[in-house]
Enzyme design. Structure first.
Site, PDB file in Angstrom:
ATOM      1  N   SER A  44       0.835  -1.200   0.000  1.00 18.57           N
ATOM      2  CA  SER A  44       0.000   0.000   0.000  1.00 18.57           C
ATOM      3  C   SER A  44       0.877   1.259   0.000  1.00 18.57           C
ATOM      4  O   SER A  44       1.683   1.443  -0.897  1.00 18.57           O
ATOM      5  CB  SER A  44      -0.966  -0.042   1.198  1.00 18.57           C
ATOM      6  OG  SER A  44      -2.004   0.885   1.043  1.00 18.57           O
ATOM      7  N   ASP A 158      -5.758  -3.069  -2.498  1.00 21.49           N
ATOM      8  CA  ASP A 158      -4.799  -2.725  -1.453  1.00 21.49           C
ATOM      9  C   ASP A 158      -4.014  -3.934  -0.926  1.00 21.49           C
ATOM     10  O   ASP A 158      -4.590  -4.940  -0.524  1.00 21.49           O
ATOM     11  CB  ASP A 158      -5.573  -2.087  -0.297  1.00 21.49           C
ATOM     12  CG  ASP A 158      -4.691  -1.325   0.671  1.00 21.49           C
ATOM     13  OD1 ASP A 158      -3.544  -1.731   0.884  1.00 21.49           O
ATOM     14  OD2 ASP A 158      -5.155  -0.310   1.214  1.00 21.49           O
TER      15      ASP A 158
END
Length: 272
Positions: A44, A158
């Protein structure tokens, strides 16, 4: 005459939205103290910071970019897609392209692996080749906010969904020593007023608890876990990412905790 083997050091940069600016502070301390970084694994926001540093190997340049981007740039992130109500992410990609200046995985000064999550299978997907911008954009794609990225038959979102602290990835890359930066480390200060609970506040609190325990459980291979003390910034906290003063404070938090960890890091490096 036998030469002592040079041990390789891996840096694992975890997920955590705008708190990822603390990664910059950690890297500043490592660079200043001549602690080499031979591999980087990022999830991320850790993927974005890690990729930028792997390209230029210049933490001063990285910090300058983080602090010079103004709030108007943040508005460019609001790029709603017509399908699903997601933020489409085109403007995010444009911003990453500008920062990366045409670099690819093959051009990196430090080997990098980026972690994302396949929404179809639910499995972790590790990327170390192909389109660098797309890989970072995929790893940043927070569900319910950013539209996922189609890549190589996957539907990627993510990296924090499957591996928020990819120290095991850094180990698999070949690191003998792994330094991991965990951003999901501080959510419980007994500051919850049960008399003013709302559905959103309860939901965010529950999500933070999940993130806290998940990051702890994902720490499989780290020799040293660095945990910057940063105030919670919400699900993503992009507004703080583009706020100069708050950005400085988050970077400083990373520096402070890395300085405290230095004796342990130096001891580990010198004994290997």
């Amino acid at each position: 005459m036998q030469h002592k083997k040079k041990f390789k050091i891996g840096l694992a940069l975890g997920s955590g939205g705008a708190k990822g600016l603390a990664h910059i502070g950690v890297i500043k301390v490592l660079e200043k103290n001549n602690i080499p970084i031979d591999f980087i694994a990022g999830s991320s926001i850790g993927a974005l910071v890690g990729a930028y540093y792997a390209i230029y190997k210049d933490v001063g340049k990285l910090e300058k970019v983080a602090l010079s981007t103004n709030w108007r740039t943040a508005l460019l992130l609001l790029d709603p897609s017509l399908s699903g109500g997601f933020v489409k992410g085109t403007k995010v990609e444009d911003l990453i392209k500008e920062w990366f200046n045409g670099y690819s995985f093959d051009d990196l000064k430090i080997p990098l692996t980026i972690v994302a999550t396949d929404l179809i299978s639910g499995q972790e997907v590790d990327m170390a080749n192909g389109d660098l911008v797309k890989a970072v954009r995929a790893s940043l794609s927070v569900p319910l906010i950013f539209k996922p990225v189609k890549r190589n038959g996957y539907l990627l979102a993510d990296g924090g969904l499957s591996n928020p602290l990819p120290d095991d990835v850094a180990r698999q890359m070949g690191a003998d020593i792994v330094i991991a930066v965990n951003l999901d480390n501080k959510f419980f200060d007994n500051d919850l007023d049960e008399n003013i609970l709302s559905i959103p506040k309860t939901g965010v609190r529950a999500l933070n608890i999940i993130r806290y325990h998940f990051a702890r459980n994902c720490s499989r291979s780290g020799d040293i876990i660095i945990e910057p003390k940063v105030e919670e910034v919400g699900l993503v906290g992009w507004n703080k990412f583009f706020n100069g003063q708050e950005s400085k404070e988050i970077i400083k938090a990373g520096e402070e905790v890395a300085i405290k960890a230095l004796p342990q890091i130096k001891n580990l490096v010198s004994n290997n």
